[in-house]
Structures are given as structure tokens and as C-alpha cells.
Design an enzyme around this catalytic site. Structure first.
Site, short mmCIF file in Angstrom:
data_model
loop_
_atom_site.label_atom_id
_atom_site.label_comp_id
_atom_site.label_asym_id
_atom_site.label_seq_id
_atom_site.Cartn_x
_atom_site.Cartn_y
_atom_site.Cartn_z
N SER A 57 13.54 3.71 -2.57
CA SER A 57 14.05 4.50 -1.58
C SER A 57 14.55 3.50 -0.34
O SER A 57 13.78 2.40 0.00
CB SER A 57 12.86 4.95 -0.70
OG SER A 57 12.93 5.36 0.41
N ASP A 81 16.58 9.39 1.15
CA ASP A 81 15.54 10.33 1.81
C ASP A 81 16.41 10.97 2.78
O ASP A 81 17.04 10.27 4.00
CB ASP A 81 14.43 9.57 2.48
CG ASP A 81 13.64 9.28 1.25
OD1 ASP A 81 13.16 8.10 1.16
OD2 ASP A 81 13.04 10.19 0.37
N GLY A 112 6.15 3.11 3.96
CA GLY A 112 5.12 2.42 4.50
C GLY A 112 3.78 3.06 4.59
O GLY A 112 2.98 2.15 5.06
N ASP A 155 6.21 10.21 -4.99
CA ASP A 155 7.03 9.39 -4.10
C ASP A 155 6.08 9.02 -2.85
O ASP A 155 5.52 10.25 -2.32
CB ASP A 155 8.29 10.34 -3.71
CG ASP A 155 8.79 9.74 -2.49
OD1 ASP A 155 9.67 10.64 -1.96
OD2 ASP A 155 8.93 8.74 -2.17
N GLY A 190 3.97 5.48 -1.03
CA GLY A 190 2.65 4.82 -1.29
C GLY A 190 2.58 4.00 -2.64
O GLY A 190 1.52 3.44 -2.83
C1 DX5 Z 1 8.90 9.69 2.93
C2 DX5 Z 1 9.88 9.31 1.72
C3 DX5 Z 1 9.58 8.24 0.77
C4 DX5 Z 1 9.39 6.79 1.23
C5 DX5 Z 1 8.80 5.94 0.44
O1 DX5 Z 1 9.17 10.57 3.45
O2 DX5 Z 1 10.14 10.45 1.09
O3 DX5 Z 1 10.62 8.02 -0.13
O4 DX5 Z 1 10.75 6.37 1.96
O5 DX5 Z 1 8.47 4.64 1.04
P1 DX5 Z 1 7.11 3.95 0.37
O6 DX5 Z 1 7.40 3.60 -0.88
O7 DX5 Z 1 7.19 2.73 1.40
O8 DX5 Z 1 6.04 4.98 0.79
ZN ZN Z 2 11.28 10.44 -0.51
#
Ligand code: DX5
Ligand code: ZN
Length: 233
Positions: A27, A54, A164, A192, A194
Site C-alpha cells: 500500500s 488507498d 501504521g 488489509d 497491520g
Molecule cells: C488503511 C488502508 C491500508 C493501510 C495499510 O485505511 O486501507 O491499506 O494503508 O497500511 P499498514 O500495512 O501499515 O497497516
Molecule cells: Zn487499503
């Protein structure tokens, strides 16, 4: 059919990289939009299968992104299929815009859409793959009405809005339960939010096919190391 991948892996345990059988969709939400082009250039070389874009309207989730511009930049700088995640209200109104920008897969939140079945059909009519996204607090049974219309079902491991965030542990059981609901249908499970090297293996063992990695990829010492840490978890 014999699972050749696991047969080879078990025969040569340790001899070849003990990679898990998962597709990674990095992402780019946490990457400055001016740096996204460079950031996605080598994703394929380092083992990614998609680019996760996103798109946020600041209404469905408490953040905004220039989704159309993000998709266009990724399309111009990577050959990987674009996994476009719409965190917007009334996504049905914008499907054509995202397809024209370069989306290959479009997932949207069922709770943000009043025309879910028609929207899934419309995405398919444009020759693209379609999927639904469920927030951590949304009942899994929601998808039962659409199992003949989706190519992917995405479970959020966090509440939408930011990269994050901390993985919500209950997501693990939700993956197992969704796998049961899907049965032997040709529908991929995506998770998607964490996803890290310390939880990706269990996600895969429970039935996850595609994992989104935001901070685990782009906050790593290098993108290559971030992807390898997930693929070899
Ligand atoms: C959150 C997004 C995710 C996020 C993933 O709203 O949909 O795709 O950017 O980022 P990490 O992997 O760091 O949680
Ligand atoms: Zn996402």
C-alpha cells in the site's frame, strides 16, 4: 492435484527460501504522492504481486488521498495489477473514473454503497475484478448475498484511514470463518491493515491469499527488505 509448491518446499526444507505461499500488495498510502512513482518502480522485482492504492474521501474514513492521481502514477510506473481500495461513500459513482485511471481490481466497502450488486456487476462489465471490503466490526455474513459476484473479499485488520496502525487480533478468526463461508469457490481472501512479518504466516495458514503491506514495506530499511521479511516470514 498434488501441491507441488509444498512438496518441493518440504523436500528441500531450508534448501530453498522457506517462502510462504502468499501474494503481497504493497500500500502506497504512507508514501508522499510525489515519491510514489519511484517507490513502485521495483516492487515487481522484489516480489510484490499488486500495488495497493488507498483512495479516501475523508467521509467514509477520517483521511483523504488523491486516489485518481495515485492510481495514474502507479499505472505509469509499474506493470503490476493495481489493487484499488475505495474508502469512499457511494463508490458506484466513481467506478468508471478509477477504471479509466488504471484500476485492475476494485474493492469497495459494502457499508458505503447502496447498490452493491449492481456495482460489482458494473466493475465486471468493464472487464475488471471486483471485491467487497469489511471493516473489523462488520458481520461476515454480509458477504453471503454476493458470493457469486466477487473475485476477492478483503477483511480490514485495522479501522480504515491510516497506515501504521496496530493489527486487530480478532482478524485471525475472521479469516478462518470467511474461509469456511467461501468454501471451494474461486474467491481470494485479502487482509488489509497491520500485516507484519510476525502475523503474516498465521494469516496465510488460516486461508489468506493476498496481504496488504503498507508500513511493513515502506517503513522498512529498504523496500526489498520489507518485502522479503513478509515473503520469508
Ligand atoms: C488503511 C488502508 C491500508 C493501510 C495499510 O485505511 O486501507 O491499506 O494503508 O497500511 P499498514 O500495512 O501499515 O497497516
Ligand atoms: Zn487499503
Amino acid at each position: 492435484m498434488i501441491d507441488i509448491y509444498n512438496f518441493i518446499k518440504n523436500q528441500y526444507k531450508g534448501g530453498i527460501k522457506d517462502m510462504i505461499n502468499v501474494q503481497i500488495s504493497p500500500s502506497v498510502l504512507s508514501v508522499d504522492i510525489d515519491k510514489i512513482g519511484d517507490a513502485v518502480k521495483n516492487l515487481e522485482k522484489y516480489g510484490a504481486s499488486y500495488v495497493h492504492c488507498d483512495c479516501l474521501d475523508g467521509v467514509f474514513a477520517p483521511n483523504t488521498s488523491d486516489g485518481i492521481r495515485m492510481v495514474k502514477i502507479c499505472k505509469a510506473n509499474s506493470n503490476l495489477p493495481l489493487d484499488v481500495h475505495l474508502m469512499i461513500m457511494n463508490p458506484d459513482k466513481y467506478i468508471k473514473d478509477y477504471v479509466d485511471a488504471g484500476a485492475d481490481i476494485i474493492t469497495f466497502h459494502e457499508s458505503a454503497c447502496t447498490k452493491t450488486a449492481e456495482t460489482l456487476d458494473f466493475i465486471h462489465s468493464l472487464g475488471k475484478k471486483a471485491g467487497l471490503v469489511l471493516n473489523p466490526d462488520i458481520d461476515l455474513n454480509t458477504v453471503k448475498n454476493y458470493l457469486d459476484k466477487v473475485d476477492v473479499i478483503m477483511l480490514m485488520g485495522v479501522f480504515p484511514g491510516f497506515s501504521g496502525q496496530k493489527f486487530i487480533p480478532e482478524t485471525m478468526d475472521r479469516v478462518s470463518k470467511l474461509k469456511e463461508i467461501i468454501g471451494d469457490r474461486n474467491i481470494k481472501i485479502e487482509v488489509d491493515g497491520g500485516v507484519k512479518s510476525n502475523n503474516i504466516r498465521e494469516l496465510v495458514e488460516r486461508g489468506c491469499d493476498i496481504c496488504v503491506g503498507g508500513s511493513s514495506v515502506f517503513n522498512a530499511p529498504s523496500i526489498k527488505e520489507g518485502l522479503e521479511a513478509l515473503l520469508n516470514a
